[in-house]
Design a protein around this motif. Structure first.
Motif, mmCIF file in Angstrom:
data_model
loop_
_atom_site.group_PDB
_atom_site.id
_atom_site.type_symbol
_atom_site.label_atom_id
_atom_site.label_comp_id
_atom_site.label_asym_id
_atom_site.label_seq_id
_atom_site.Cartn_x
_atom_site.Cartn_y
_atom_site.Cartn_z
ATOM 1 N N ASP A 77 -54.059 33.608 -9.465
ATOM 2 C CA ASP A 77 -55.347 33.400 -8.807
ATOM 3 C C ASP A 77 -55.276 32.431 -7.630
ATOM 4 O O ASP A 77 -56.240 32.273 -6.900
ATOM 5 C CB ASP A 77 -56.376 32.893 -9.824
ATOM 6 N N TRP A 84 -56.532 33.127 -4.056
ATOM 7 C CA TRP A 84 -57.966 33.176 -3.787
ATOM 8 C C TRP A 84 -58.671 31.859 -4.064
ATOM 9 O O TRP A 84 -59.779 31.646 -3.611
ATOM 10 C CB TRP A 84 -58.610 34.293 -4.605
ATOM 11 N N THR A 85 -58.033 30.969 -4.827
ATOM 12 C CA THR A 85 -58.711 29.736 -5.204
ATOM 13 C C THR A 85 -58.197 28.494 -4.486
ATOM 14 O O THR A 85 -58.950 27.537 -4.320
ATOM 15 C CB THR A 85 -58.610 29.492 -6.730
ATOM 16 N N ALA A 127 -57.856 39.389 -10.045
ATOM 17 C CA ALA A 127 -57.869 38.106 -10.748
ATOM 18 C C ALA A 127 -57.666 38.281 -12.252
ATOM 19 O O ALA A 127 -58.114 39.269 -12.850
ATOM 20 C CB ALA A 127 -59.192 37.383 -10.502
ATOM 21 N N THR A 128 -57.026 37.276 -12.857
ATOM 22 C CA THR A 128 -56.799 37.332 -14.303
ATOM 23 C C THR A 128 -58.106 37.322 -15.084
ATOM 24 O O THR A 128 -58.155 37.802 -16.218
ATOM 25 C CB THR A 128 -55.919 36.157 -14.762
#
Length: 120
Positions: A13, A16-17, A53-54
């Motif tokens: 992730d 994106w984070t 995403a997870t």
């Protein structure tokens, strides 16, 4: 040719984070370079994908129990994507994988099981 799966393992992730748009663009450029280098060296990409995403993961446990949401384990390492690659030179394939490992992800390469590999 032998078929391998190149697994991209890490914080799936983080793209994106924790990465801004410029960092993502630079990272994706390295993945593009990886694909180009594979072709230049005679390896063939036959499939693959980046994974969402997870938090979108769903799991059906062994035995068919209740479906759960999210990644399997509370860990920072998850599979974020994969390539299917045909190659005659595992050592050279691993050398190419250093390109994307330099971006900050661990790369795991595994040979796929073929019908002739199974015991009768």
């Amino acid at each position: 040719m032998t078929e391998y799966v190149v697994l991209i393992v890490g914080d799936a992730d983080r793209w994106w984070t924790t990465m801004d748009a410029e960092q993502r663009a630079a990272g994706y450029a390295e993945y593009t370079r990886f694909g180009e280098e594979l072709g230049r060296r005679g390896h063939t990409i036959t499939g693959g994908a980046e994974l969402h995403a997870t938090s979108e993961a769903r799991r059906v446990p062994a035995g068919g129990g209740a479906v759960t949401e999210g990644p399997f384990a509370e860990t920072t390492e998850q599979v974020g994507g994969f390539y299917q690659v045909e190659s005659e030179d595992l050592e050279d394939l691993l050398d190419c994988c250093r390109i994307i490992a330099a971006v900050g992800d661990t790369v795991e390469v595994r040979r796929t099981v073929q019908p002739e590999d199974r015991e009768s």
